[in-house]
Design an enzyme around this catalytic site. Structure first.
Site, PDB file in Angstrom:
ATOM      1  N   ALA A 140       0.913  -1.306  -0.171  1.00 54.83           N
ATOM      2  CA  ALA A 140       0.097  -0.017  -0.146  1.00 54.83           C
ATOM      3  C   ALA A 140       0.858   1.276  -0.019  1.00 54.83           C
ATOM      4  CB  ALA A 140      -1.089  -0.068   1.157  1.00 54.83           C
ATOM      5  N   ALA A 141       1.709   1.351   0.928  1.00 57.68           N
ATOM      6  CA  ALA A 141       2.361   2.612   1.279  1.00 57.68           C
ATOM      7  C   ALA A 141       3.478   3.049   0.038  1.00 57.68           C
ATOM      8  CB  ALA A 141       2.998   2.787   2.402  1.00 57.68           C
ATOM      9  N   SER A 149       0.331  -4.502  -3.882  1.00 56.72           N
ATOM     10  CA  SER A 149      -0.790  -3.591  -3.582  1.00 56.72           C
ATOM     11  C   SER A 149      -2.118  -4.672  -3.205  1.00 56.72           C
ATOM     12  CB  SER A 149      -1.147  -2.758  -4.882  1.00 56.72           C
ATOM     13  OG  SER A 149      -0.082  -1.735  -5.245  1.00 56.72           O
ATOM     14  N   CYS A 179      -6.217  -6.095   5.119  1.00 57.18           N
ATOM     15  CA  CYS A 179      -7.373  -6.170   5.653  1.00 57.18           C
ATOM     16  C   CYS A 179      -8.583  -6.879   5.437  1.00 57.18           C
ATOM     17  CB  CYS A 179      -8.004  -4.584   5.821  1.00 57.18           C
ATOM     18  SG  CYS A 179      -6.723  -3.368   5.503  1.00 57.18           S
ATOM     19  N   ARG A 238       2.183   1.598 -16.062  1.00 59.90           N
ATOM     20  CA  ARG A 238       2.402   3.062 -15.689  1.00 59.90           C
ATOM     21  C   ARG A 238       3.734   3.602 -15.608  1.00 59.90           C
ATOM     22  NH1 ARG A 238      -2.567   4.517 -12.026  1.00 59.90           N
ATOM     23  NH2 ARG A 238      -4.231   3.380 -13.305  1.00 59.90           N
ATOM     24  N   ASP A 254       3.450   0.585   7.519  1.00 61.40           N
ATOM     25  CA  ASP A 254       3.499  -0.144   8.701  1.00 61.40           C
ATOM     26  C   ASP A 254       4.912  -0.281   9.338  1.00 61.40           C
ATOM     27  OD1 ASP A 254       0.777  -0.756   8.290  1.00 61.40           O
ATOM     28  OD2 ASP A 254       0.968  -2.981   7.927  1.00 61.40           O
ATOM     29  N   TYR A 301     -30.239  14.019  10.985  1.00 61.81           N
ATOM     30  CA  TYR A 301     -31.453  13.339  11.604  1.00 61.81           C
ATOM     31  C   TYR A 301     -32.642  13.038  10.607  1.00 61.81           C
ATOM     32  CZ  TYR A 301     -35.761  12.785  13.903  1.00 61.81           C
ATOM     33  OH  TYR A 301     -37.282  12.382  14.227  1.00 61.81           O
ATOM     34  N   TRP A 325     -31.826  12.869  19.162  1.00 62.46           N
ATOM     35  CA  TRP A 325     -30.601  13.162  19.677  1.00 62.46           C
ATOM     36  C   TRP A 325     -29.969  11.947  19.262  1.00 62.46           C
ATOM     37  CZ3 TRP A 325     -29.362  17.639  21.854  1.00 62.46           C
ATOM     38  CH2 TRP A 325     -30.205  18.457  22.489  1.00 62.46           C
ATOM     39  N   ARG A 345     -23.836  15.367  25.858  1.00 64.99           N
ATOM     40  CA  ARG A 345     -24.504  16.110  26.611  1.00 64.99           C
ATOM     41  C   ARG A 345     -24.251  15.663  28.004  1.00 64.99           C
ATOM     42  NH1 ARG A 345     -30.693  15.814  24.982  1.00 64.99           N
ATOM     43  NH2 ARG A 345     -30.904  16.475  27.154  1.00 64.99           N
TER      44      ARG A 345
END
Lengths: 464, 464
Positions: free
Chosen positions: B20-21, B50, B54, B81, B296, B439, B447, B455
């Site tokens: 990934a990275a 790639s 997960c 590419r 990672d 909502y 709420w 709250r």
């Protein structure tokens, strides 16, 4: 006419309106101060207190089996908390100089003046019903109150025909169209705008249009209703526009509401451009130390546009009530404003918006970039991943987020909350690209759709 | 050993790690600069580029039907590419002074030095596998790579027994337990902590515990694995703790990963307390102008605690890659840090967290209040409304939000994003009470559960 008084040193809080804002205020004030310190009298002209108007379409559609499920708290429950809630009692005048209100029994006609130390105005909204021939004919309905909902359900049960026309395609119009489909009606929606769901830009409303057609709803856009035609029995039989007639056994109006502020206007209280009461941040009516107002009868500040706006939503009404009750009870709380968030659904299509649409941004003089992206609700490889469209507006040069609209299936609607918080915090779209949002394959692609939109918006803002 | 060079004035970007990275960085750098300006060489020692680690539990569990769905981009697609991705090629040394890396063909054993102008270290993580008897026996598996996943699936297919033991009850452990249930195994999870899902406080982990038991998983808490017992055939046959033995035909380790930084350590690059590389905000390795690191193998700043943390998640790895590629490509981008958001699920129970747990807050010297509330996913009267538990931590005196944990059914996990944005914006819980969240009855009580928690937290902070 009698005059009540003699309160033995206690202060009296009078509340006009027994629904969300008024009764939230009363309840919160009661939590802050006991009955030996504060007397609370509330007036409600209708038959019900504290009900969820937002739930009416789901009751009419059959998802909610019975009316009483929509009542959050009955008059008896309020009274058990030492709130003197007087049902079917209408306030007909506010005497600001005399610090009193005139109340009239809706059934008895008896009138009396009730003095107050503190006053809460929560008179709500009244539905817009155009002044046109046939608008009051049997078979024509609104859906503002539980009584309206019951009348509509009775009408649906007794009508032999199966053709319904809904006038208006905002939240209520669209929700009612779906409810009527569930009840087995053929539904036509007549809409003034270019596309349904005018709280969205038309390009996003187009997606709602398609979903409505998918449900079998006939959508008529760009059409203004001119009159309602009635039959020999006096019942409605069709809805007419300039160009066409749409046969109708039932007509439901869902073209919005206006603030119910006739009392406030007569009392000389300050109203804004949209006809709603103007308050300060503590929800005090401007210029009046002991009068608060909240819910569907007030205007609110839109924190993105910097202008007052009329946003009649239950979620705001509840917050207003909470803030008013805290302040009227001797505490301190504020309602800083809204960012314009709203969510809805048509069948399983979820619809969400927050912030400004293109036309809102133009109206307040903002220059902006827009992007629209397609992504998915879950990782592409995870079962049940469904398409999601996100539109984002960002201010030119600064890149400040201005608004987001989302249309998609599961998980689309509440994703708008990410943008709602970002708007509140005045984030730029570039700041948003770094947001640490929840990721796991069942819940999101590795780049959440909102992040994908933020990245694209960032690139567009940078390029200019 | 050969030395490649002679690049005709082009700069060369070398990437160590094809996941990934690394590949996000390579792709983004390629978007910024064409092959005539920048040569990109990437080394990957494994068989795949790639891929979504997960997604492995869902592939093992059968939700994702085949391995290749987890591959976001194949080596061929990267090469199309103009990224020279060399598979099965391991970097064995970084010569920082000489600006070159030594690469070795995993199968051929051939070695060569490759010089770089810019270097990206994306060496990822290695799974923790305790050094104990039997840890390498047949039938014992990890789930870090696609090869691991395939080996586990093969093992599941060929094992006659139906007893599986999962060691560890974090995200991977819990997800693997569910996957093995789906494959028809009897599953026991052996967990060192008081409750499963240590990314949550134990009171919230308790809710996950119950859900796991509901799936038929046997949960053993407060238990440290001491050894793995093997049969006469050499295969694993049981997992032993100090107190007990758990028969096992299959054992899966999911006790976390450590940064893979042996190369970086040998090269004298700066590592943090958790063993990960230390970078600046532009993801440059500290003190090194032309070396970036992400994914990672790095530590990240937790914006709530103000301390470096090790958070190996694909969502961060992708962001790191994006930022590195922009900077290595001559642009500018930063990764400000994380707030600690993570989501997961067990069956239909959704699990989410962001910010600090109680023990994290204690560790960094913060004093705080906690509240836990019960609410529902939809308006109480709307069909399908299900319970949701929200725990919130707020700093004493200031009321600043410190963390949120949510456990519930549909809509619970991604609600944590509200808190993730609020943490990023350093909001107080009182500011959160005014948030304009979406909502409508199908999506939320009037709420929102997060507002209810805010709250209650506000009241608790004010009372102190």
């Amino acid at each position: 006419m009698s005059m009540s008084g003699g309160r033995g040193g206690r202060e009296r809080l009078v509340v006009i309106g027994g629904d969300a804002a008024g009764m939230s205020a009363a309840s919160q004030a009661r939590r802050m101060r006991g009955p030996d310190e504060l007397e609370i009298v509330a007036f409600e002209r209708g038959h019900f207190s504290s009900f969820s108007a937002c739930g009416i379409p789901y009751w009419v559609g059959g998802d909610v089996p019975e009316r009483d499920r929509l009542i959050a708290r009955t008059p008896e429950e309020h009274r058990a908390r030492d709130i003197d809630l007087r049902m079917r009692t209408e306030v007909t005048e506010i005497d600001v100089a005399g610090a009193r209100v005139r109340a009239r029994g809706v059934d008895s006609g008896d009138e009396s003046w009730v003095s107050y130390d503190k006053l809460v105005i929560a008179t709500g909204a009244r539905p817009i019903r155009p002044d046109m021939p046939g608008a009051d004919a049997p078979g024509v309905h609104g859906v503002q109150t539980l009584d309206d909902g019951q009348a509509l359900l009775d009408s649906l049960a007794h009508t032999r025909g199966r053709r319904a026309v809904v006038v208006g395609a905002g939240y209520i119009g669209v929700e009612m169209a779906e409810a009527l489909i569930h009840r087995g009606f053929q539904v036509t929606v007549v809409n003034r705008g270019k596309e349904p769901m005018s709280p969205l830009d038309p390009d996003m409303g187009r997606l709602v249009h398609r979903a409505m057609e998918g449900l079998g709803i006939t959508m008529v856009n760009d059409a203004e209703v001119t009159k309602l035609l009635t039959g020999q029995d006096g019942r409605v039989r069709a809805v007419a526009t300039e160009d066409a007639e749409y046969p109708a056994d039932i007509v439901v109006f869902g073209i919005g509401v206006r603030p119910e502020t006739a009392l406030a206007r007569a009392a000389g209280l300050p109203l804004g451009a949209h006809g709603g009461l103007l308050t300060d941040l503590a929800m005090r009516v401007r210029g009046h130390e002991n009068i608060w107002a909240g819910g569907d009868c007030v205007e609110v500040l839109n924190l993105v546009s910097g202008q007052e706006q009329y946003v009649p939503l239950g979620t705001h009404a509840n917050k207003h009530g909470q803030v008013i009750g805290s302040n009227a009870g001797g505490g301190y709380a504020t309602f800083p404003g809204v960012v314009g968030t709203a969510v809805s659904k048509v069948c399983d299509l979820e619809i969400a918006r927050t912030g400004l649409r293109e036309k809102d941004a133009h109206r307040v003089g903002l220059q902006f970039e827009t992007v629209t992206i397609e992504s998915t609700s879950r990782a592409g490889y995870y079962p049940g991943a469904s398409p999601m469209t996100v539109k984002m507006l960002a201010e030119r040069r600064t890149g400040r987020l201005l608004g987001v609209q989302i249309v998609g299936r599961e998980g689309a609607a509440k994703r708008v909350d990410i943008a709602a918080v970002a708007l509140t915090a005045q984030m730029t779209v570039e700041q948003m690209t770094a947001l640490d949002l929840g990721y796991a394959p069942p819940f999101s692609p590795v780049w959440d759709p909102v992040l994908v939109a933020a990245r694209k918006a960032t690139a567009k803002v940078r390029a200019r």
